[in-house]
Design a protein around this motif. Structure first.
Motif, PDB file in Angstrom:
ATOM      1  N   GLY A  58       0.807  -1.209   0.000  1.00  9.37           N
ATOM      2  CA  GLY A  58       0.000   0.000   0.000  1.00  9.37           C
ATOM      3  C   GLY A  58       0.845   1.266   0.000  1.00  9.37           C
ATOM      4  N   LEU A  59       0.175   2.419  -0.119  1.00  8.58           N
ATOM      5  CA  LEU A  59       0.880   3.700  -0.149  1.00  8.58           C
ATOM      6  C   LEU A  59       1.565   3.994   1.177  1.00  8.58           C
ATOM      7  N   GLU A 102      -4.755   7.312   2.369  1.00 17.04           N
ATOM      8  CA  GLU A 102      -5.293   6.008   1.995  1.00 17.04           C
ATOM      9  C   GLU A 102      -6.495   5.613   2.853  1.00 17.04           C
ATOM     10  N   ASN A 103      -6.454   5.983   4.142  1.00 18.17           N
ATOM     11  CA  ASN A 103      -7.495   5.538   5.073  1.00 18.17           C
ATOM     12  C   ASN A 103      -8.607   6.554   5.306  1.00 18.17           C
TER      13      ASN A 103
END
Length: 399
Positions: free
Chosen positions: A47-48, A363-364
């Motif tokens: 992920g990022l 991202e979240n």
């Protein structure tokens, strides 16, 4: 100091421009990673937030390098420090491109970060030995424009290379170019003036006194480092999330975005020259940045582009003021390299957090939350400027 003193001679202009161009080229092997982060994450199937570790390791090693190289820059010949740094940067980029595991990539990118720190402090020392105080005030923000141009070239070149090949070419080609630049730098022979006063040696007491003198600016540098580095690392990814733009325009904005920092630095230089007060100029820029970040957090359409780019312009101007003007104007000439290193160290430690924190927040929780985070950090930085101004006023009253 008269206005005649502020005018640069032909030799002084040559020194400034060689240093300017050389330092801009450091970014070929530094911010080439920003456009490549999504591709690297995809190739590693992570992920990022995880791939952002590369940015964190880089800037923390860069911070350590700024401390060590900034101190060494007071006593060693800056020409050789810069030459060696360029070669190590090239080698680390080549080795980075050969890796397929994140932790090994982080090691080589950390080496790159440490080597990148061989440029700023020693380069400031070279320029400072050739210029007087008013000339340094005039040139400080102009010289800082070098890293805005460097970012634009780095992002643009990396973007083109990513279109025509795998992510590895975005590191291999800059490495070859950096070797060529190192050779050209060696040929110029540019170094600190041999007639300059002996550079300050390292001492714990001197370091402690310098840190106490600059303590309020450490907070300012750390806060703005988090915002600025967050922009540098993640703005290309953020721009790629604008679905309302065609791909060609996304690529164009990726190149243009860092260039908008140039008018920001120019404006910072004009205000600094007119006011003669670096802290006041920093404070004015921060208040305006606060408004732009607020607007960016409230907008979700194409109008957001304007506020995001203006914020980029302002935070770039602040980078020039804090990392370029402050060390050349707030400390004595013989301490310029170490002061520049200390401020950039604080800038980079906090900036390194932006590698993982901004990526994870985006991202979240989405990009709006990122702008809210930057808002809070900027408010803290404004408080730091106010505290530094109060200390300076008290010091002036006691003189």
């Amino acid at each position: 100091m008269t206005s005649v003193s502020a005018a640069l001679s032909g030799e002084q202009q040559r020194v400034v421009w060689i240093a300017w161009l050389t330092y801009a080229m450091f970014y070929l092997g530094r911010l080439n990673i920003s456009p490549a982060l999504p591709a690297i994450a995809e190739s590693l199937d992570i992920g990022l937030g995880e791939v952002g570790l590369l940015g964190t390791v880089f800037f923390w090693c860069y911070a350590l390098g700024q401390f060590i190289n900034g101190q060494l820059g007071n006593v060693l010949r800056p020409h050789w420090m810069i030459f060696t740094g360029l070669l190590v940067i090239a080698a680390s980029n080549l080795l980075f491109a050969l890796q397929t595991q994140l932790w090994v990539m982080a090691v080589f990118w950390g080496v790159n970060g440490f080597a990148q720190a061989s440029g700023w402090g020693p380069m400031l020392r070279i320029i400072s030995t050739y210029l007087d105080t008013e000339q340094r005030r005039r040139v400080s923000t102009l010289f800082s424009m070098s890293f805005q141009v460097g970012v634009a070239i780095s992002w643009g070149l990396a973007g083109v290379l990513l279109l025509i090949g795998p992510w590895q070419v975005a590191f291999q080609v800059p490495a070859v170019l950096l070797i060529l630049i190192a050779v050209l730098w060696r040929v110029t022979g540019l170094d600190a003036d041999s007639d300059d006063a002996p550079a300050a040696g390292f001492s714990l007491s001197g370091l402690w006194a310098e840190m106490r003198h600059l303590f309020p600016m450490f907070t300012v540098a750390a806060c703005m480092g988090f915002v600025y580095v967050g922009y540098l690392l993640w703005l290309p990814t953020f721009i790629q999330s604008w679905d309302f733009l065609p791909n060609a325009m996304v690529q164009g904005l990726t190149v243009i975005a860092p260039l908008v920092g140039i008018p920001g630095m120019w404006l910072a230089g004009v205000l600094l020259e007119r006011q003669g007060n670096v802290l006041l100029t920093i404070g004015m820029f921060m208040v305006t940045l606060l408004l732009m970040l607020l607007a960016s957090s409230l907008m979700t359409t194409a109008v957001q582009i304007v506020f995001v780019l203006v914020a980029m312009m302002l935070v770039s101007g602040l980078a020039g003021l804090i990392l370029g003007s402050a060390p050349m104007l707030l400390v004595s000439q013989e301490r310029v390299s170490s002061a520049g290193g200390l401020l950039t160290m604080a800038w980079s430690i906090a900036g390194g957090l932006a590698g993982t924190v901004v990526g994870a927040v985006a991202e979240n929780y989405g990009w709006t939350s990122v702008f809210v985070l930057w808002l809070g950090i900027t408010i803290l930085a404004i408080g730091g400027v106010g505290y530094a101004t109060r200390i300076q006023t008290r010091s002036n009253n006691h003189e």
